[in-house]
Structure formats: structure tokens, C-alpha cells
Write an enzyme that holds these catalytic residues in place. Structure first.
Site, mmCIF file in Angstrom:
data_model
loop_
_atom_site.group_PDB
_atom_site.id
_atom_site.type_symbol
_atom_site.label_atom_id
_atom_site.label_comp_id
_atom_site.label_asym_id
_atom_site.label_seq_id
_atom_site.Cartn_x
_atom_site.Cartn_y
_atom_site.Cartn_z
ATOM 1 N N ALA A 178 0.791 -1.171 0.125
ATOM 2 C CA ALA A 178 0.061 -0.125 0.184
ATOM 3 C C ALA A 178 0.983 1.199 -0.042
ATOM 4 O O ALA A 178 0.508 2.312 -0.355
ATOM 5 C CB ALA A 178 -1.033 -0.117 1.123
ATOM 6 N N GLU A 242 -15.856 11.177 2.215
ATOM 7 C CA GLU A 242 -16.406 10.153 1.336
ATOM 8 C C GLU A 242 -17.377 9.569 2.030
ATOM 9 O O GLU A 242 -18.459 9.358 1.701
ATOM 10 C CB GLU A 242 -15.471 9.636 0.657
ATOM 11 C CG GLU A 242 -14.411 10.092 -0.509
ATOM 12 C CD GLU A 242 -13.275 9.376 -1.091
ATOM 13 O OE1 GLU A 242 -13.639 8.024 -0.820
ATOM 14 O OE2 GLU A 242 -12.556 9.903 -1.183
#
Length: 377
Positions: A178, A242
Site C-alpha cells: 500500500a 467520502e
């Protein structure tokens, strides 16, 4: 509706404007868009002209509003049972990435056009073998001079068929997992970008969802968003907003369906009297109204924190988890009150129930959110 102190008078006036737009521009056509599997670009241009896109961004990148104005658009679309309209991905997710991490050239090239509805945005994160597990992303970006060569495949892309620009998550250092991720602003008209056929879904049929493929796509170095290998950090910075946006959609959807169900049970009769005269019906409605009132108070608190720039990631995860799980349970109970008609596509509750299912998956599944919250305890 209960008074909501988080909103100002200008928000209330804007909310009325949004409702008028929905009544005139969306409601008469939505059934056809569901059959078509896509919303027309003319709707996006009309929304831009009405100031409904990129609400929270300053001019010329948006109409100069704030997160409260953005929330009005999110909530009114959901309350009217139009979850398949992809404005929120475009305005509340794509635009903030370009605004915060894009170069001046990127912002000037895309954000004014997005605000006018002349360009449509998408986020390309999920892959066939990588959803919530970001370290499994295989889409690769390799720098060659003044370009990155982008190769890979993305799936479940909201606005995928319409999109002119996509925020693409790709790895520049696969060995770092990641921590090797970067974000790119990709013009979907570039050579090497192709789209798959629209994906069949159980709900949100008016929402164009497709795969995107990248084969040796030459992305200018200037279209790297922020710094290399900071993609994981940037995604984390934006996830709170979000997730709150998804939570607001979920709550407003359930509230809208509660209002419609109350009207339905007042006129529908069973055993010689209106359904609302039966104790079971009143108990179901009372439970739904009570749960949604509690949820609304929490979400308005979260929205206030977002408007002040201090919404925490764990709080946003709680908001989305509570909102989407509550939405699913409430809509299921309301559908049951409609009897067989609830399972018919002619009644809005059936569409709302099917459309809502995705909200417990994207933006972080309920299981992922529970893990995030649990780790923070």
C-alpha cells in the site's frame, strides 16, 4: 422535518433550488434512464448550470459554496429516491482530490469543466482482485521521462461509461504494498484507455458502472496527484468526507421512504381499515422514525465537524456504518408494510431497497468499518 441548526438560511434556499431541479429535470425521466442504464450528459450540463456540481469549491472551480450546500444535493437526490445519479462521486470525491492534490494545470484543465457539467469524473480504485485490500492493487505506473506508462484494469467504476477524467490508483513500487501507491489524474480520451460494457447490477440501474482498462497509457508527470508513494495517505485523508457523503445519502433515502410509506399506509386498507390503524404498522413506523431521528442528530453533528474541517476518520466510519446498516434495516421493514406491492418495481420502496444494498459495500464495507472502529478503541 425537524429543525437542523447545522444549516444556514442560504442552505435552505439552495435546498429548495435543488428540489425544483429534481422535480423538473430528473423525476420525469428517471424511469427511462433506468432502462437505458445511464444518465445523459445533458443532465450533467443542466446540473452545472444550476450550481449543483462541485458545490463546496471556490470559483471558478465550483460555485463557491461549502459542505452544507454539497449535503443539500446529496440528501435531496437520496430523499427523492434517485440514488443512481452519480453527482456525489463527481463532486464530493473526484473534485476534492483534484483540488487538493492536483497541480494548477490539472485544476484549471478539469475543475471548471466539471463544475459546468462539461466533464464528468470517476474514481478508479477497485480491481478484480483488489477491493478494500489496497496493497493488492496491481495497476502499475512506470515513469519514463516526462510521462508515466499506466497499465492495469479497474472495475465497478461509478460514472465509468460517461467519465472524461478519472482519479486512478496505481502502484509505482509494488514491493512496498500500500505504501507504493500513487494517484493520477487520467484523461479517459488518452490512447490506451478503453471501457468495458456496462456492468449488470441489482440496483442503481440509471448509474453507469463499467470497467476501465489501461494499456501503455502515457500520463504526463504533471498529472501525478501530490507526491509519488503518498497515495495511501491521500486516500486516508479524503475517506472521512467520502464516508460522510455516503452516510448522508443513506439517511436521507430512508427518511424519504418513511415519508412515502406513511402516506401509503394511510390510504391502503386491510381487513376493512387503513393499514396505519393496525398496531403493528404503527410500531414499525415508530421504530423507523425513532432510529432515523437519532441517526440524523449524529450525522448533523458530523456534518458540522466536516464544515469546520475537524471530522475524524473514526467518527466518519461510525457515521457510515450506522447510516448504511440502519438504512438497510429500515427499508426492509418499510417494504414489508407494502406487502406484495413492495416487491414490485412500480413502487419506489422496491427500487430504494435494491439501490441501498451497495451502500454497505462501497466506501469501505461494513466489515472494514467495524475493524477500523475496533482498532481505535
Amino acid at each position: 422535518m425537524r429543525e437542523r441548526p447545522v444549516f444556514r438560511e442560504d442552505h435552505a434556499l439552495f435546498r429548495d433550488q435543488v428540489r425544483r431541479f429534481i422535480d423538473a429535470q430528473i423525476a420525469p425521466h428517471y424511469a427511462q434512464w433506468e432502462r437505458d442504464g445511464i444518465t445523459p450528459r445533458s443532465l450533467w450540463r443542466a446540473a452545472g448550470a444550476a450550481g449543483l456540481l462541485n458545490c463546496q469549491l471556490p470559483e471558478p472551480y465550483g460555485p463557491g459554496g461549502d459542505d452544507g450546500h454539497a449535503a443539500c444535493v446529496i440528501e435531496e437526490l437520496a430523499r427523492a429516491n434517485f440514488l443512481g445519479i452519480g453527482f456525489s462521486i463527481h463532486s464530493d470525491m473526484v473534485a476534492p482530490y483534484l483540488m487538493r492534490y492536483g497541480s494548477d494545470a490539472v485544476r484549471e484543465a478539469w475543475l471548471p469543466k466539471m463544475a459546468r457539467g462539461e466533464a464528468i469524473g470517476a474514481i478508479a480504485m477497485t480491481e478484480p482482485g483488489a477491493g478494500s485490500d489496497l496493497k493488492a492493487i496491481r495497476t502499475r505506473a512506470v515513469r519514463q521521462g516526462e510521462h508515466y506508462l499506466l497499465n492495469g484494469q479497474k472495475t465497478w467504476i461509478t460514472n465509468g461509461s460517461n467519465a472524461d477524467v478519472a482519479v486512478v490508483v496505481a502502484t509505482v513500487a509494488p514491493e512496498l504494498g500500500a505504501r507504493g501507491l500513487s494517484l493520477f489524474c487520467v484523461d479517459t480520451a488518452l490512447p490506451g484507455v478503453t471501457r468495458g460494457a456496462p456492468m449488470a447490477k441489482i440496483g442503481q440501474h440509471a448509474q453507469d458502472t463499467s470497467e476501465l482498462f489501461f494499456q501503455d497509457v502515457a500520463v504526463p508527470v504533471s498529472h501525478l496527484l501530490g507526491e509519488e508513494q503518498r497515495g495511501f495517505d491521500y486516500l486516508g485523508e479524503q475517506l472521512a468526507a467520502e464516508r460522510l457523503a455516503i452516510a448522508l445519502r443513506a439517511a436521507a433515502s430512508a427518511e424519504g421512504m418513511l415519508e412515502q410509506t406513511i402516506a401509503y399506509v394511510r390510504q391502503r386498507k386491510a381487513f376493512g381499515r387503513p393499514l396505519i390503524d393496525h398496531q403493528n404498522t404503527r410500531f414499525v413506523l415508530a421504530d423507523a422514525a425513532s432510529r432515523l431521528a437519532m441517526l440524523r442528530s449524529f450525522l448533523d453533528q458530523c456534518l458540522g465537524e466536516q464544515m469546520q474541517g475537524r471530522l475524524q476518520a473514526t467518527t466518519a466510519a461510525m457515521a457510515k456504518l450506522n447510516a448504511t446498516e440502519t438504512q438497510g434495516q429500515v427499508l426492509d421493514a418499510l417494504l414489508q408494510l407494502h406487502g406484495g406491492y413492495g416487491y414490485s418495481s412500480e413502487y419506489g420502496i422496491g427500487r430504494a431497497w435494491a439501490d441501498a444494498r451497495a451502500l454497505r459495500i462501497f466506501g469501505g464495507s461494513s466489515e472494514i468499518l467495524r475493524e477500523i472502529i475496533g482498532r481505535a478503541l
